[in-house]
Scaffold this active site. Structure first.
Site, PDB file in Angstrom:
ATOM      1  CE1 TYR A 124      -3.912   2.258   0.172  1.00  0.00           C
ATOM      2  CE2 TYR A 124      -2.372   3.556   1.689  1.00  0.00           C
ATOM      3  CZ  TYR A 124      -3.440   3.526   0.858  1.00  0.00           C
ATOM      4  OH  TYR A 124      -4.349   4.705   0.688  1.00  0.00           O
ATOM      5  CD  GLN A 186     -11.226   2.982  -0.713  1.00  0.00           C
ATOM      6  OE1 GLN A 186     -11.307   3.038   0.316  1.00  0.00           O
ATOM      7  NE2 GLN A 186     -11.367   4.073  -1.636  1.00  0.00           N
ATOM      8  CG  ASN A 209      -5.687   7.444   6.481  1.00  0.00           C
ATOM      9  OD1 ASN A 209      -5.678   6.213   6.484  1.00  0.00           O
ATOM     10  ND2 ASN A 209      -6.365   8.068   5.645  1.00  0.00           N
ATOM     11  CB  SER A 233       5.219  10.092  10.109  1.00  0.00           C
ATOM     12  OG  SER A 233       6.711  10.053  10.292  1.00  0.00           O
ATOM     13  CD  GLN A 255       9.768  12.011   9.822  1.00  0.00           C
ATOM     14  OE1 GLN A 255       8.946  11.289  10.044  1.00  0.00           O
ATOM     15  NE2 GLN A 255      10.551  12.099   8.698  1.00  0.00           N
ATOM     16  CG  HIS A 258       5.689  12.195   6.911  1.00  0.00           C
ATOM     17  ND1 HIS A 258       5.656  11.763   5.766  1.00  0.00           N
ATOM     18  CD2 HIS A 258       7.111  12.251   7.166  1.00  0.00           C
ATOM     19  CE1 HIS A 258       6.467  11.310   5.165  1.00  0.00           C
ATOM     20  NE2 HIS A 258       7.487  11.363   6.428  1.00  0.00           N
ATOM     21  CD  GLU A 322       7.603   5.816  11.811  1.00  0.00           C
ATOM     22  OE1 GLU A 322       7.224   5.680  10.751  1.00  0.00           O
ATOM     23  OE2 GLU A 322       7.051   6.977  12.290  1.00  0.00           O
ATOM     24  CG  HIS A 323      11.601   8.077  11.807  1.00  0.00           C
ATOM     25  ND1 HIS A 323      10.209   8.284  11.689  1.00  0.00           N
ATOM     26  CD2 HIS A 323      11.883   7.215  10.751  1.00  0.00           C
ATOM     27  CE1 HIS A 323       9.722   7.711  10.466  1.00  0.00           C
ATOM     28  NE2 HIS A 323      10.824   7.290   9.916  1.00  0.00           N
ATOM     29  CG  ASP A 356      12.189   9.150   5.736  1.00  0.00           C
ATOM     30  OD1 ASP A 356      11.666   8.319   6.436  1.00  0.00           O
ATOM     31  OD2 ASP A 356      11.598  10.315   6.008  1.00  0.00           O
ATOM     32  CD  GLU A 410       1.350 -33.259  25.810  1.00  0.00           C
ATOM     33  OE1 GLU A 410       1.930 -32.369  26.334  1.00  0.00           O
ATOM     34  OE2 GLU A 410       1.124 -33.564  24.695  1.00  0.00           O
ATOM     35  CG  HIS A 415       0.256 -37.649  19.523  1.00  0.00           C
ATOM     36  ND1 HIS A 415      -0.968 -37.340  19.250  1.00  0.00           N
ATOM     37  CD2 HIS A 415       0.668 -36.327  19.009  1.00  0.00           C
ATOM     38  CE1 HIS A 415      -1.059 -36.277  18.926  1.00  0.00           C
ATOM     39  NE2 HIS A 415       0.089 -35.548  18.699  1.00  0.00           N
TER      40      HIS A 415
END
Length: 438
Positions: A124, A186, A209, A233, A255, A258, A322-323, A356, A410, A415
């Site tokens: 994506y 979608q 997003n 971000s 950042q 973004h 994240e960063h 990046d 068990e 088995h």
């Protein structure tokens, strides 16, 4: 920016709160779209593409002719930059290849592990206020190195029904199999279930997003894996008086631009630096084309003064950025003691922008504190480990009795029988297992 002076540990949860909605706030909307896509396929894709992207499309798949036209619209200068970045990203991710692991755990018991590519992956790529063609490099390059057979890409169209030329050029350069003009919830639903146009995939990658982030999480309920819950971000900078205030401000703004829901934080043991950075942010933001977006993000952001390096590290690990940029005198202390971060950038001349785009590391990283338990995308993200074993006659004799004892403990008689039959075939004098014909 919001200045915070020596926050108490019991207040850190509030101080470090992200400006994001919860899954519960968005989940109902996502589930509605998912149900419609599952039921009506392309019809639903057309409905929401018209609603959210403002364009009516009969065909979602990008044609070869459209790709060829897009290639002509990308400047030679940008092509060269993309190819340089691709080369560095390839080098870093090829280096992540590992050999198979083989061991004889007991005489006659051979076990080994090999990696296999995920056959079908979906990428994506956001394309709204910033067409992130760089993310294609970060995803399609390792997917190809891993050997994925089918690489599907979805990105939202503009109001004319087109995808940014740089996205198409980069996708074609990096070996993407098929490109579709579909965005948002979608797109994630389309790759999850498959439609008349979009193939179903086994794992979905890429940022987006908050709606895309929740959609990816919902996809996991329908048997599709995801890279991570990567959302808006974020950047945290740890800096002291050895840092360059202008550099720090530029990183924070890089950042902040973004999106309005991005967050940037400065953690410092120096009030002097904090004041200087605040002034630099105010100066630099005025020249940004995305000033309005950056200003809203800056409103979510913090300048935090802490008493010493240990408190700084504790707070940083709690936030799990994240960063994460380290510009301090005692950088070894920060590097050694950082345990929660997506990607780390060290020193005054290591901007987050390098990661990046072109240094070679991957910029698809965990946000919202998920760096506490998730890794950023890497070569292994596009592969799965498979274990193999082969046991000889001598080997089954070595471990067979232990298996029988454990299976019986068990209460799993079948088995146990699976081993007992084999042991009997190797020792004809041994009694047959209970319940089996002699």
């Amino acid at each position: 920016m919001n200045k915070i002076d020596s926050p108490r540990r019991e207040d850190w949860d509030v101080v470090l709160k992200r400006p994001t909605q919860t899954v519960a706030d968005i989940e109902a909307t996502v589930n509605t779209v998912f149900d419609e896509v599952k039921r009506d396929g392309d019809l639903t894709l057309r409905k929401y593409t018209k609603k959210f992207d403002g364009v009516s499309l009969d065909i979602f798949m990008v044609s070869d002719n459209e790709i060829a036209q897009a290639n002509e619209l990308v400047s030679e200068e940008l092509r060269a930059a993309i190819q340089l970045a691709k080369s560095n990203i390839e080098k870093f991710h090829v280096a992540q290849k590992t050999d198979s692991v083989e061991v004889e755990t007991t005489d006659g018991v051979h076990c080994w592990q090999e990696k296999r590519p995920i056959q079908k992956v979906g990428l994506y790529i956001p394309g709204g206020t910033a067409p992130l063609f760089s993310t294609i490099l970060m995803l399609a390059v390792p997917a190809n190195i891993a050997g994925c057979q089918e690489i599907i890409l979805c990105s939202p169209p503009d109001s004319q029904g087109n995808i940014n030329p740089a996205i198409l050029y980069t996708a074609n350069l990096c070996g993407v199999t098929k490109i579709f003009k579909v965005g948002g919830i979608q797109a994630i639903a389309g790759m999850t279930f498959g439609t008349e146009s979009i193939p179903q995939v086994y794992k979905i990658f890429g940022p987006g997003n908050q709606f895309v982030t929740v959609a990816k999480q919902i996809a996991t309920k329908h048997g599709v894996a995801i890279d991570m819950p990567a959302g808006p971000s974020e950047l945290l900078v740890a800096a002291d008086d050895t840092a360059n205030a202008a550099f720090v401000a530029s990183d924070l703004l890089s950042q902040a631009e973004h999106g309005v829901d991005s967050q940037v934080i400065l953690v410092s043991t120096s009030k002097t630096l904090i004041d200087a950075v605040e002034k630099e942010v105010a100066l630099q933001i005025e020249d940004l084309p995305r000033k309005e977006i950056a200003q809203k993000a800056i409103g979510n952001s913090k300048l935090i003064f802490v008493e010493n390096d240990q408190v700084a590290i504790d707070l940083i690990n709690e936030y799990a950025p994240e960063h994460y940029i380290i510009c301090v005198e005692n950088e070894d202390f920060y590097i050694k003691n950082t345990v929660n971060a997506g990607s780390v950038f060290i020193g005054n001349y290591t901007p987050e922008s390098a990661g990046d785009y072109a240094s070679g590391t991957n910029h698809t990283l965990p946000t919202n504190g998920y760096a506490k338990q998730y890794s950023g995308v890497n070569l292994d993200s596009f592969m799965k480990s498979m274990t193999f074993q082969k046991i000889s006659e001598a080997g089954i004799k070595e471990i067979g009795n232990a298996i029988e004892i454990m299976a019986e403990a068990e209460g799993l008689q079948a088995h146990k029988n699976a081993v007992t039959l084999r042991l009997k075939s190797l020792s004809p004098s041994q009694p047959s297992p209970k319940g089996n014909a002699k």
